[in-house]
Motif scaffolding. Structure first.
Motif, PDB file in Angstrom:
ATOM      1  N   PHE A 224      16.150  26.671  -4.042  1.00 27.22           N
ATOM      2  CA  PHE A 224      16.549  26.827  -2.648  1.00 27.22           C
ATOM      3  C   PHE A 224      17.607  27.923  -2.550  1.00 27.22           C
ATOM      4  O   PHE A 224      18.593  27.903  -3.298  1.00 27.22           O
ATOM      5  N   PRO A 225      17.470  28.871  -1.631  1.00 28.04           N
ATOM      6  CA  PRO A 225      18.492  29.914  -1.499  1.00 28.04           C
ATOM      7  C   PRO A 225      19.808  29.329  -0.987  1.00 28.04           C
ATOM      8  O   PRO A 225      19.831  28.258  -0.351  1.00 28.04           O
ATOM      9  N   PRO A 226      20.916  30.013  -1.235  1.00 26.46           N
ATOM     10  CA  PRO A 226      22.232  29.476  -0.864  1.00 26.46           C
ATOM     11  C   PRO A 226      22.355  29.096   0.607  1.00 26.46           C
ATOM     12  O   PRO A 226      22.955  28.066   0.930  1.00 26.46           O
ATOM     13  N   GLN A 227      21.811  29.919   1.514  1.00 23.19           N
ATOM     14  CA  GLN A 227      21.957  29.611   2.932  1.00 23.19           C
ATOM     15  C   GLN A 227      21.245  28.320   3.299  1.00 23.19           C
ATOM     16  O   GLN A 227      21.738  27.524   4.097  1.00 23.19           O
ATOM     17  N   LEU A 228      20.063  28.077   2.701  1.00 23.84           N
ATOM     18  CA  LEU A 228      19.350  26.838   2.977  1.00 23.84           C
ATOM     19  C   LEU A 228      20.140  25.641   2.450  1.00 23.84           C
ATOM     20  O   LEU A 228      20.250  24.612   3.125  1.00 23.84           O
ATOM     21  N   ARG A 229      20.711  25.770   1.264  1.00 22.74           N
ATOM     22  CA  ARG A 229      21.529  24.681   0.717  1.00 22.74           C
ATOM     23  C   ARG A 229      22.691  24.354   1.657  1.00 22.74           C
ATOM     24  O   ARG A 229      23.008  23.185   1.890  1.00 22.74           O
ATOM     25  N   SER A 230      23.300  25.390   2.181  1.00 23.96           N
ATOM     26  CA  SER A 230      24.407  25.190   3.112  1.00 23.96           C
ATOM     27  C   SER A 230      23.941  24.546   4.409  1.00 23.96           C
ATOM     28  O   SER A 230      24.586  23.627   4.940  1.00 23.96           O
ATOM     29  N   ASP A 231      22.794  24.991   4.922  1.00 22.74           N
ATOM     30  CA  ASP A 231      22.289  24.471   6.186  1.00 22.74           C
ATOM     31  C   ASP A 231      21.860  23.020   6.088  1.00 22.74           C
ATOM     32  O   ASP A 231      21.952  22.269   7.072  1.00 22.74           O
ATOM     33  N   ILE A 232      21.377  22.583   4.922  1.00 25.53           N
ATOM     34  CA  ILE A 232      21.013  21.176   4.735  1.00 25.53           C
ATOM     35  C   ILE A 232      22.234  20.296   4.961  1.00 25.53           C
ATOM     36  O   ILE A 232      22.150  19.216   5.555  1.00 25.53           O
ATOM     37  N   ARG A 233      23.398  20.770   4.508  1.00 23.42           N
ATOM     38  CA  ARG A 233      24.648  20.023   4.672  1.00 23.42           C
ATOM     39  C   ARG A 233      25.218  20.142   6.084  1.00 23.42           C
ATOM     40  O   ARG A 233      26.006  19.310   6.516  1.00 23.42           O
ATOM     41  N   GLY A 234      24.831  21.221   6.779  1.00 20.38           N
ATOM     42  CA  GLY A 234      25.469  21.524   8.043  1.00 20.38           C
ATOM     43  C   GLY A 234      24.546  21.458   9.239  1.00 20.38           C
ATOM     44  O   GLY A 234      24.135  20.380   9.674  1.00 20.38           O
ATOM     45  N   ARG A 235      24.157  22.621   9.756  1.00 19.11           N
ATOM     46  CA  ARG A 235      23.484  22.663  11.042  1.00 19.11           C
ATOM     47  C   ARG A 235      22.062  22.103  11.041  1.00 19.11           C
ATOM     48  O   ARG A 235      21.497  21.856  12.100  1.00 19.11           O
ATOM     49  N   LEU A 236      21.466  21.895   9.846  1.00 19.68           N
ATOM     50  CA  LEU A 236      20.126  21.315   9.770  1.00 19.68           C
ATOM     51  C   LEU A 236      20.133  19.869   9.271  1.00 19.68           C
ATOM     52  O   LEU A 236      19.072  19.312   8.970  1.00 19.68           O
ATOM     53  N   ARG A 237      21.284  19.255   9.210  1.00 20.76           N
ATOM     54  CA  ARG A 237      21.385  17.929   8.593  1.00 20.76           C
ATOM     55  C   ARG A 237      20.533  16.881   9.302  1.00 20.76           C
ATOM     56  O   ARG A 237      20.102  15.905   8.678  1.00 20.76           O
ATOM     57  N   ASP A 238      20.286  17.052  10.591  1.00 16.61           N
ATOM     58  CA  ASP A 238      19.455  16.097  11.330  1.00 16.61           C
ATOM     59  C   ASP A 238      17.993  16.508  11.392  1.00 16.61           C
ATOM     60  O   ASP A 238      17.188  15.829  12.031  1.00 16.61           O
ATOM     61  N   LYS A 239      17.644  17.604  10.716  1.00 12.45           N
ATOM     62  CA  LYS A 239      16.286  18.143  10.782  1.00 12.45           C
ATOM     63  C   LYS A 239      15.521  18.031   9.463  1.00 12.45           C
ATOM     64  O   LYS A 239      14.286  17.975   9.453  1.00 12.45           O
ATOM     65  N   ILE A 240      16.234  18.048   8.347  1.00 13.15           N
ATOM     66  CA  ILE A 240      15.599  18.160   7.034  1.00 13.15           C
ATOM     67  C   ILE A 240      15.140  16.804   6.509  1.00 13.15           C
ATOM     68  O   ILE A 240      15.833  15.794   6.645  1.00 13.15           O
ATOM     69  N   MET A 241      13.948  16.802   5.882  1.00 17.03           N
ATOM     70  CA  MET A 241      13.392  15.592   5.278  1.00 17.03           C
ATOM     71  C   MET A 241      12.858  15.910   3.877  1.00 17.03           C
ATOM     72  O   MET A 241      12.560  17.063   3.562  1.00 17.03           O
ATOM     73  N   PHE A 242      12.713  14.874   3.096  1.00 13.74           N
ATOM     74  CA  PHE A 242      12.228  15.007   1.721  1.00 13.74           C
ATOM     75  C   PHE A 242      10.707  14.936   1.663  1.00 13.74           C
ATOM     76  O   PHE A 242      10.076  14.118   2.338  1.00 13.74           O
ATOM     77  N   GLY A 243      10.115  15.781   0.838  1.00 19.58           N
ATOM     78  CA  GLY A 243       8.693  15.725   0.535  1.00 19.58           C
ATOM     79  C   GLY A 243       8.469  16.235  -0.871  1.00 19.58           C
ATOM     80  O   GLY A 243       9.275  17.015  -1.392  1.00 19.58           O
ATOM     81  N   SER A 244       7.387  15.817  -1.505  1.00 26.70           N
ATOM     82  CA  SER A 244       7.146  16.208  -2.900  1.00 26.70           C
ATOM     83  C   SER A 244       6.064  17.260  -3.058  1.00 26.70           C
ATOM     84  O   SER A 244       6.127  18.099  -3.940  1.00 26.70           O
TER      85      SER A 244
END
Length: 280
Positions: free
Chosen positions: A222-242
């Motif tokens: 995962f690129p750094p910006q995506l890692r940051s966004d998972i913790r921040g502005r996308l925290r209510d949007k991201i879900m786990f999948g395999s």
């Protein structure tokens, strides 16, 4: 902690057969044999990993002639193992035209699918094509969500012309148009969306009816910006999948843990967002 896998293929011989001429390329892409396993072995792997999974049907029959791993198949597998599979995504081939509308209604009303997964590259369509509007009107009327692949795929990768497939069919901006056209339709984008991760981030942030599961990639990439966004502005949007069976669960879960997201964000990514958005 509960772990809900939004994007889990059956991994059986029937599923491998549904990929037709692309199975060989997938073996090369993932650097392992691409063969089906017995259903019991698949179920045992998920149970051992402590994962509850939504099965994904697969149908590119109109484009390839391969037999579909259809809605009845995933519904049957779900019903035989309800503790492991709390639901299943159906598949409807848009290239079937008016018959696709009937297929969607049957899948929901008779097979009880949670919604529909679309693989635009392999199916050879874009979800923002005006010709598909009747299908998405039908799905919206049925009150179920859709899950749509974004970004490139290992299917066809390295083959001459990708066997005629086009990765631009899975551009996130097609999802943006669909979301604007059908604001009552819940849309979950699948995979990080490379090479358009920034574009997919913009769509997820802009459209309230768009969410995002990050299957098919090892988290360490995962690129750094995506890692940051998972913790921040996308925290209510991201879900786990395999994207099972692409990446072993042991590696996938370990690398998610290594992101160091903290308990609150992990709860949201692994189950909270899916419970809220999909009613699981």
């Amino acid at each position: 902690m509960r772990r809900i896998d939004l994007h889990c293929y059956p991994g059986t011989p029937e599923w491998v057969a549904s990929q037709g001429p692309f199975a060989e390329a997938l073996a090369a892409y993932w650097k392992k044999p691409w063969v089906g396993r017995p259903e019991a072995d698949v179920v045992a792997d998920l149970a051992a990993a402590g994962v509850e999974a939504l099965l994904v049907a697969f149908d590119i029959s109109a484009a390839t002639g391969a037999p579909a791993c259809d809605n009845a198949y995933v519904a049957g597998m779900r019903d035989r193992h309800p503790a492991v599979f709390p639901g299943a995504w159906g598949a409807v081939d848009p290239l079937r035209g008016p018959a696709a509308l009937t297929d969607a209604e049957t899948a929901v009303r008779e097979h009880g699918v949670i919604g529909f997964h679309f693989h635009p590259i392999m199916g050879r369509f874009r979800v923002d094509d005006p010709a598909l509007r009747p299908l998405f009107e039908t799905i919206t009327g049925l009150g179920v969500p859709v899950m749509i692949d974004v970004g490139t795929t290992g299917m066809g990768a390295g083959l001459p012309g990708g066997l005629g497939t086009r990765i631009d069919h899975a551009h996130p901006l097609a999802v943006d148009v669909l979301a604007a056209t059908f604001p009552r339709l819940t849309i979950i984008a699948s995979h990080p969306g490379w090479p358009w991760i920034d574009e997919m981030t913009a769509v997820a942030l802009h459209k309230g009816n768009v969410f995002w599961e990050l299957s098919g990639w090892a988290p360490k990439y995962f690129p750094p910006q995506l890692r940051s966004d998972i913790r921040g502005r996308l925290r209510d949007k991201i879900m786990f999948g395999s994207d099972h069976p692409s990446i072993p669960f042991e590696r996938l879960l370990r690398e998610w843990d290594e992101l160091g997201l903290g308990a609150e964000i992990q709860d949201a990514v692994f189950h909270g967002n899916a419970e809220r958005v999909l009613g699981l």
